[in-house]
Design a protein around this motif. Sequence first.
Motif, short mmCIF file in Angstrom:
data_model
loop_
_atom_site.label_atom_id
_atom_site.label_comp_id
_atom_site.label_asym_id
_atom_site.label_seq_id
_atom_site.Cartn_x
_atom_site.Cartn_y
_atom_site.Cartn_z
N GLU A 71 0.85 -1.07 0.19
CA GLU A 71 0.04 -0.02 -0.07
C GLU A 71 1.08 1.14 -0.12
O GLU A 71 0.48 2.01 -0.60
N GLN A 72 1.79 1.17 0.76
CA GLN A 72 2.98 2.39 0.70
C GLN A 72 3.49 2.64 -0.59
O GLN A 72 3.78 3.84 -1.18
N LYS A 73 3.78 1.37 -1.38
CA LYS A 73 4.42 1.57 -2.66
C LYS A 73 3.40 2.03 -3.73
O LYS A 73 3.87 2.63 -4.64
N ASN A 74 2.45 1.67 -3.45
CA ASN A 74 1.20 2.02 -4.32
C ASN A 74 1.16 3.74 -4.32
O ASN A 74 0.89 4.36 -5.53
N ALA A 75 1.34 4.56 -3.25
CA ALA A 75 1.36 5.82 -3.09
C ALA A 75 2.66 6.45 -3.51
O ALA A 75 2.64 7.29 -4.54
N SER A 76 3.88 5.83 -3.14
CA SER A 76 4.96 6.60 -3.45
C SER A 76 5.60 6.10 -4.89
O SER A 76 6.54 6.81 -5.19
N ILE A 77 5.13 4.97 -5.45
CA ILE A 77 5.77 4.66 -6.67
C ILE A 77 4.62 4.77 -7.78
O ILE A 77 4.77 5.55 -8.96
N VAL A 78 3.57 3.95 -7.81
CA VAL A 78 2.58 4.24 -8.90
C VAL A 78 1.81 5.39 -9.17
O VAL A 78 1.78 6.13 -10.11
N ARG A 79 1.38 5.77 -7.84
CA ARG A 79 0.33 7.30 -8.03
C ARG A 79 1.39 8.30 -8.29
O ARG A 79 1.00 9.54 -8.84
N GLU A 80 2.65 8.20 -7.63
CA GLU A 80 3.55 9.36 -8.23
C GLU A 80 3.78 9.59 -9.51
O GLU A 80 4.01 10.71 -10.05
N LEU A 81 3.83 8.27 -10.14
CA LEU A 81 4.15 8.35 -11.62
C LEU A 81 2.72 8.94 -12.43
O LEU A 81 2.83 9.75 -13.39
N PHE A 82 1.84 8.02 -12.15
CA PHE A 82 0.51 8.34 -13.03
C PHE A 82 -0.71 9.12 -12.24
O PHE A 82 -1.46 9.61 -13.08
N GLY A 83 -0.33 9.36 -11.16
CA GLY A 83 -1.52 10.16 -10.49
C GLY A 83 -2.79 9.56 -10.40
O GLY A 83 -3.02 8.49 -10.32
#
Length: 237
Positions: free
Chosen positions: A84-96
């Motif tokens: 869940e932390q990586k979903n925020a710091s990696i995925v959503r950081e790139l795609f929003g």
Amino acid sequence: MWVTTVTDALTQWTECRPAWNRGAYETGLSLDHAFTALPFAPQGIHSDSGSEFLNHHVYRFIIEKGYVFTRSRPYHKNDNDRVEQKNASIVRELFGEIRIDCFELKGDLERLCEAWSLYTNLFRPCKRLISREKKVDGKGFSKRYDRAQTPFERVKSSGVFLPEAIERLEIILKTANLFTLRREIERALRRLYRTQRTARESGSGLAGIPAHPNRSHGKEKKRSVQQLRNQRCSKKP
């Protein structure tokens, strides 16, 4: 388009891969692509309680690979806090929060996710929580973290890795330019946004199928159940 995120709890190595939908087949395919890119042999999978993971197709994939399968408790996201932390710091950081619904972009999105995963694993240091203790005054917690390292450095120091994968990554690390790779990722993301915006403005929906006007523009308000009942009553003689 959805993005499946795979994170190793020990090394924080993270792979993200796109899935056209949340169906069993697409989820299993994205998991297979993500696990193939790992530089070590995983021992098991710990997923949430979503139906995209808890199904016969994904379970058969896990059993055939010989992995141990566990899941989180329903409505307890902290059971899977690493991913869940990586979903925020990696995925959503790139795609929003952008929605990508053009099937023709799946290949571009796969290449973009591969490049982004490589960038974060080789060049982005991260810390790992060591201890968490309640403060003496009872207000909050005192947290201690280890030294910041990239996931690649953590994999090497763990001693549990695939030698051929480490050799390949060592070559990439020596030859790749951090800033050039980041600029290429940003350019690819802008191209993807432009193509998605053009497809939406032209009215083409999923995989080139014309979209419903209410869904593509979202201007027409949904009518309530009471409004529909009143409309039926007004039509009666």
